[in-house]
Structure formats: C-alpha cells, structure tokens
Design a protein around this motif. Structure first.
Motif, PDB file in Angstrom:
ATOM      1  N   THR A  58       0.841  -1.200   0.000  1.00 15.91           N
ATOM      2  CA  THR A  58       0.000   0.000   0.000  1.00 15.91           C
ATOM      3  C   THR A  58       0.875   1.249   0.000  1.00 15.91           C
ATOM      4  OG1 THR A  58      -1.731  -1.202   1.120  1.00 15.91           O
ATOM      5  CG2 THR A  58      -1.854   1.190   1.266  1.00 15.91           C
ATOM      6  N   SER A  87      -4.058  -1.574  -6.846  1.00 14.41           N
ATOM      7  CA  SER A  87      -4.399  -0.987  -5.550  1.00 14.41           C
ATOM      8  C   SER A  87      -5.580  -0.034  -5.563  1.00 14.41           C
ATOM      9  CB  SER A  87      -3.177  -0.248  -4.990  1.00 14.41           C
ATOM     10  OG  SER A  87      -2.054  -1.071  -5.050  1.00 14.41           O
ATOM     11  N   ASN A 530      -4.903  -5.634  -4.281  1.00 10.85           N
ATOM     12  CA  ASN A 530      -4.582  -5.203  -2.905  1.00 10.85           C
ATOM     13  C   ASN A 530      -5.848  -4.672  -2.221  1.00 10.85           C
ATOM     14  OD1 ASN A 530      -3.594  -4.222  -0.529  1.00 10.85           O
ATOM     15  ND2 ASN A 530      -1.869  -3.108  -1.442  1.00 10.85           N
ATOM     16  N   SER A 533      -5.416  -1.996   0.547  1.00 12.53           N
ATOM     17  CA  SER A 533      -5.236  -0.585   0.188  1.00 12.53           C
ATOM     18  C   SER A 533      -6.580   0.034  -0.209  1.00 12.53           C
ATOM     19  CB  SER A 533      -4.206  -0.421  -0.937  1.00 12.53           C
ATOM     20  OG  SER A 533      -4.770  -0.819  -2.149  1.00 12.53           O
ATOM     21  N   SER A 537      -8.585   3.165   1.956  1.00 13.95           N
ATOM     22  CA  SER A 537      -8.403   4.344   1.109  1.00 13.95           C
ATOM     23  C   SER A 537      -9.083   5.566   1.742  1.00 13.95           C
ATOM     24  CB  SER A 537      -8.994   4.040  -0.272  1.00 13.95           C
ATOM     25  OG  SER A 537      -9.453   5.212  -0.873  1.00 13.95           O
TER      26      SER A 537
END
Ligand code: HEM
Length: 682
Positions: A58, A87, A530, A533, A537
């Motif tokens: 990340t 991601s 991912n 991530s 966020s």
C-alpha cells in the motif's frame, strides 16, 4: 545426480543468470509497470516482506500508482517472476473483472502442486474411480488453473453455495450458532478450562479467555461438514473432545496457510523447478529443507482429501448416511455405491432442506454426472467432487475464524470506549428478541433468527407501479457487519491470479501519476488485488480509516427514501442508480471476496452465517478485555498487542477475550436454545 554435478550445475546457472541480467540491462526497452528499482540478478526480493506485505504494497502504491510491479529475479531474466499489485477499485475491476478471461488463471506452483500433493508412487490408490496424478494441491479449487477443470469445479460449488441455495441451510446455521454460544459460555465458566496458556505476546492467560478460537473452528467446520459430507461431530459444543475430521482440518489448514502458502506461497523451487531433483544428502541444508517438509505435508493432505470422502461412501454402503452434497451426487442406482439404494430406510435426517437435496439429485442424474458406463467420465466426476468438497471445507476454516476474531477485536475497542456500538445494535435487536431488561413482557425472549434480517417493502418501480425489495430490518447491525469486513480485511492481498497473455493497460490518472501512459503486463505475471489498500483508502472512507466506525455505512434519510421509497418522494431512476453505484463502491463485499471469475463461491453462505453469529453475539453477550490477578492480589486488565503473522490471511495471533452473558435473561435463552439445538442434531 551426485553432489558434485549438482554443485557445478547450480554455480553454472547462477553465473549465466548474472551475465544475462547484465546484458538485459541494455536490451530491455519494454515498458513494464513502475516500481522500485530491481537489483541485478535478484530483482526486488528485498522489497518483499514475509509479514503484512499488504502494508508495504500500500505504501509502494502511494509512490508508484495503482499498478506497480515487483520482480522476483531481475525482470530482464526470462525466468523472473513479475508480481503486479493492483491498488484501486478501478484497476481491479478493469483487469480482474472486465478482462476476467485472461486474468483468471492461478500460479503454477511446484511446491504446492507437485511436491505437496503428488503421491502416485507412494500411495496405493484403492478406488477404481481414481486416475494418476490426482494428489496435487493444485487440484484444490483455489489453486486450479483456469480451464475446464476449474469450470467444472465451480459448477459444483454453485450447486451447493449459490445465493438461492442458502435458505436451505437456515436450520443448520441457527443450530450451530446456538451450539457455539453455549460452548462459549460453558468454556468460560468451566473449571476445566482454568489452566493457563502462553500467548505469542509472552503473556499468560487462563485458557477460558481463548476458548472461543477452537469453538469458532468447530462452528465453521461443522457447517461445511454437514452440508458437504453429512457429518455431525458426535460431541456437543460444551464437551471439549477432539474430533477426527476437525483435527485433520486443523492440521492441514495450518500446513496450508503457515507452511505451503507462507511467504505468499512462492518457494525457491517454484522459480527453479530443477531444485526438486536435489540429492537426498542435500536435505540437511536450509535451502533444501523444503524437500522433507513437502513429503510430510503431502501425506497429511492426502488423508484430508480422502478420509471424509471415503467416510461418506462407507456410510452410504451401510445406508446410514445423512443426505448431503456428496451423497446426493454420488447416489445413483447404477453408480459406484449400489447398496445405498437398498438401505435407504436407514438413512438419517439431513441438515439440508428436502427441496435442495432433490434439486441436486435431479441435476446429478442428468446434467452433471456421467453414467457408470462411461468409466472415464465417471472417474473425472468423482475426482472433481472429492476435490471440490475438500476445497469448500478448507476454504471456510481460516476465513471464518479470522472474521470472528476481527469482530472480537472491534468489540474490545468498543468496550474501551464505552460500548456505544453494542448499545446501538441492541436498541435494534432487542425490539424482536425481547432481551433488554425493560423489554415488554409481550415479547417472548429469544435469539435472533435469519428470518429477522429483512423486511419486504414495496417501492416505486418508475413505471407507476411498485416492486418488492428486501430492506434490512436492523440497519445498525448491518453497518457493524459491513465495518467488520472493511476494517478486518480477511485476505488483504486476495489470492494471486495469473495472467495468461501479455496485456497492455493504461491505468486511470492518480495523484502520483496524473498523466498515465500504457504499461505492459507480461504473460505469466502474478496479479495481487490489494484489497487492504482499497479498504483503507482515504478517498473512499475519509481520514478515520483505521477506526472501527459502523456509522460510515448508515444511509442518510435522503438515500433511504431513494432506495426504499417514501410516499412523499418521487422516484428518480438516475438518482437511484447513482446511489446504488456509490454504495457498491464503498461496500467491502465488492472486494473482500476477490474478483472476476475466481470470486469466492462461499460468500453467500458466510454472509448468512456471519450475520447470524454477529447479531446473536451482539444480542446476548458482553465482550471485554480479560482481567487476571496480579502478584499483589489485585485484578488487572490485560491489554495485548495484536500481531498479524499469517502471510495470506490477516489472522490475528491469539488474543484473550472475556465473554459473559449480558444478563440472566440472556443466559437462560442461550441455554434453552443450546439444549434444543443439541437434541435436534442427534
Ligand atoms: C469468511 C469469509 C470468507 C472470505 C473473506 C473469503 C474470501 C475469499 C477470497 C478473497 C478468495 C479468492 C478470490 C480470488 O481469487 O479472486 C476466496 C476463494 C475461495 N473461497 Fe472464500 N472466503 C470466505 C469463506 C469461504 C467459505 C465459507 C467457502 C466455502 C464453503 C469458501 C470457498 C472458497 C473457494 C472454493 C475459493 C476458491 C475459488 C476459485 O479459485 O475459483 N470461502 N475466498
């Protein structure tokens, strides 16, 4: 091969790799995704961490954007292994969903597939329906390459686990939830569990504070064992007795996630397959320790796949089986288990609804199963069934345990800050369960049930009429569950997919790369979505992403009106779609179960079972940090640092939880439900 030849081979190969990597430096003009600079020869090996790789990935995404690459060995080497990390929601959907056909394969792993499963020469295959090369872990659904085998397996999975099948398991889920709760309270109060256990954090706790872990394992195991094999663990949740199939699963899941799949599941032998031919005398070297390990693990894996399946067939032969997924699909007058038909009358009552059993039986007798006259086709069918059954059982264990541990972690934090989450959830649940001290006497106290979850409402259909939709009855409880999925993130890097042809992709602009250019994703790259991530966020969830805050999922009054209708709100299709799209983007379920053609087939089952478990725990028990007596005789609260050492699942190391009934009334209801569910299971 003798030792000297082998050494010469290794040195020769290392030297040629080095020369190749130097020459590749000038020759390499292909634009691959950005990423930290790979070192000569070894590539980005030092950028990979065994622990919490998702956190590192990340932070790398913040520098290199939502599509970046690491490489095991230098990318100019033909045998290098590109690892590509996606991601953001957009790139995951663009590649893993929309281009799903080329992103649905699985890594070809020598260690997991060939070494830990392949036993042709050491195992006597007794069944006439088996064929060579069956015992490879890559026959497990999550490891199967994309193609006809994975499609056949997923078809079988759909028959057992698709959305419309789940109501057939309602009774079973409710029984096991009640059993789990009784076991939990009994373990907590039992003097037998007053022994102490050491934790990875070096602290020592009375074992009752950790009793929830084996009980969740049993709960998750029993659900799938019942559905798939018709097996009921013969002891109740309150008896702390080992069970052959649960113990087997425990050992094998440990081998899978902490052994075979540790470090992302990629072993040196996966990059250099010829290492598997190393002479036995090399095995004392740490580099070759994978060889003896793989032999020991393989033997365990075979047992795990074979034993429950053989058990079903033996029960069918005796006619004493409980109808299950396997028995129903195997059952057929001209199939391999002829005596099952004649002994039908002894068959025990199934945990599954008769409607679902007969739907399996009818599909089995035409679409799925070849007749026994087609021996090869039938062997294939039985092989698929055996591995699919095992895959369901294996995939449900660690994931469910991890989810429930996340729930407890969240509730410990809530308890530290005044138990607001529990208070708000109970305000909703008590209205139907009658478990509050001041609940009206007209409501008979009871546990929540799966039927409580939704109410039917009629909403405008935009054409002047109405349509019926399911509206969650307990919005705050739903929000707690969504936040458990978001905050916990059970499989933070998803399971890797493999790209089957070169692909060129232009990622959407990002703050780190406002003017993206196309990148080449090489055939054979391993693709990691991912999920961590995405669910951490700031853009999607704000600055408090690390906090457990269910409120982020509550609908505003306006959203509620648009989605579920209101007399004074006119229907606007565009607004309706826009709100749904936005909510889907923030819904953790869009990510936590993976992507595209390999998405988790168990999600409908866990969505129901975890909901009931969450609602039941919220309604009935208080969760606190454990207290132990200090040397001065005074009680002190134990605050543990929780670590995440598993490299595939974000499973916390064991931590203690003090779980007690919320009130006398709750205790009575739990005990009553536990007794009647126990009687039902016999
Ligand atoms: C507690 C919750 C669970 C979570 C968070 C979860 C998550 C996942 C994820 C992330 C994947 C990988 C998807 C991908 O490769 O894109 C997966 C695969 C899989 N899951 Fe689950 N899972 C859960 C429970 C279950 C249960 C209960 C079952 C079966 C009863 C199950 C069966 C499977 C199988 C068979 C696969 C492999 C699918 C394939 O590769 O085609 N899972 N799961």
């Amino acid at each position: 091969m003798d030792v000297l030849t082998f050494l010469v081979l290794i040195l020769g190969l290392a030297y040629s790799l080095y020369i190749y990597s130097r020459s590749g430096k000038q020759a390499d003009t292909v634009r691959i995704p950005p990423g930290p600079k790979p070192l000569p020869l070894i590539g980005n090996i030092f950028d990979l961490t065994a622990k919490e790789l998702w956190v590192k990935a990340t932070s790398l995404a913040q520098t290199y954007g939502p599509v970046f690459q690491l490489s095991i060995l230098h990318p100019s080497l033909p045998i290098s292994q590109p690892l590509i990390f996606l991601s953001s929601p957009e790139v995951c959907f663009d590649l893993l969903d929309k281009k799903g056909g080329i992103y649905a394969d699985k890594p070809k792993l020598v260690m997991a597939g060939e070494l830990c499963g392949y036993v042709q020469r050491v195992y006597t295959i007794k069944s006439s329906t088996t064929h060579p090369s069956l015992y490879r872990c890559d026959n497990m659904v999550a490891f199967t390459g994309y193609g006809s085998q994975s499609r056949r397996q997923r078809k079988l999975l759909g028959m057992a686990l698709s959305k419309e099948k789940i109501p057939a398991y309602q009774g079973l889920i409710e029984r096991e939830t009640a059993g789990f709760l009784t076991g939990l309270l009994s373990a907590h109060s039992s003097s037998a569990s007053s022994s102490t256990v050491s934790l990875p954090s070096k602290s020592t706790l009375p074992s009752r504070f950790l009793a929830y872990i084996p009980l969740i394992r049993r709960y998750a195991g029993q659900l799938t064992l019942s559905v798939i094999y018709g097996y009921t663990v013969p002891t109740s949740y309150t008896q702390n007795v080992h069970d052959k199939f649960l113990d087997m699963a425990e050992d094998c899941l440990d081998i899978l996630s902490n052994g075979i799949a540790s470090g992302g599941g990629i072993w040196l032998v996966d990059i250099f397959p010829w290492l598997k031919k190393a002479p036995k005398s090399f095995e004392f070297l740490p580099l070759f320790s994978f060889l003896p390990k793989s032999r020991a693990w393989k033997a365990k894996m075979i047992e795990f796949v074979e034993k429950p399946f053989e058990w079903v067939k033996a029960e069918m032969q005796k006619g004493t089986h409980k109808p299950s997924f396997c028995s129903t699909l195997l059952e057929n007058p001209d199939a391999v288990v002829p005596s099952a038909e004649t002994n039908r009358f002894k068959k025990r009552q199934s945990d599954i609804s008769p409607e679902l059993l007969s739907s399996w039986a009818s599909v089995s007798s035409n679409a799925v199963k070849p007749t026994s006259s087609n021996a090869k086709g039938y062997a294939q069918f039985e092989f698929d069934l055996k591995w699919t059954a095992n895959s369901m059982y294996s995939a449900s264990g660690d994931t469910t345990v991890t989810t429930v541990m996340h729930y407890f972690l969240a509730l410990l934090q809530d308890a530290d800050s005044g138990s607001e989450v529990v208070r708000k959830a109970r305000m909703e649940l008590d209205l139907v369960t009658g478990l509050a001290d001041d609940s009206p006497s007209t409501i008979k106290p009871r546990l929540p049930s799966l039927s409580d979850r939704y109410i039917d409402v009629d909403v405008p259909d935009g054409k002047g009429g109405t349509r019926r939709v399911k509206k969650p009855r307990f919005p705050y409880v739903e929000a707690v569950m969504s936040e458990v999925w978001r905050w916990g993130v059970v499989v933070p890097l998803n399971l890797p997919h493999r790209l089957t042809q070169d692909d060129v992709y232009t990622p959407p602009p990002s703050p780190s790369n406002p003017h993206p250019t196309p990148v080449l994703l090489r055939k054979g790259s391993l693709i990691f979505g991912n999920i961590w991530s995405i669910l951490r966020s700031h853009e999607l969830f704000g600055d408090d992403v690390d906090d457990f805050r269910p409120e982020r999922y509550l609908l505003s009054t306006h959203e509620d009106n648009v989605l579920y209708g209101s007399h004074n709100h006119s229907y606007d299709e565009d607004e309706y779609e826009m709100i749904r799209r936005e909510r889907r983007k923030r819904d953790p379920r869009s990510y936590v179960f993976g992507f595209g053609r390999r998405q988790c087939p168990g999600q409908n089952l866990v969505e129901s079972s975890v909901w009931l478990l969450t609602a039941t725990l919220l309604s009935t028990v208080d969760v606190r940090r454990p207290c132990v007596e200090g040397e001065d005789g005074k009680e002190r609260v134990v605050r543990e640092n929780v670590n995440f050492n598993n490299s595939v699942f974000r499973t916390p190391d064991p931590f203690g939880v003090d779980i007690r009934p919320r009130s006398e009334k709750a205790l009575e209801v739990i005990m009553l439900a536990g007794e009647s569910e126990e009687a039902e299971s016999l």
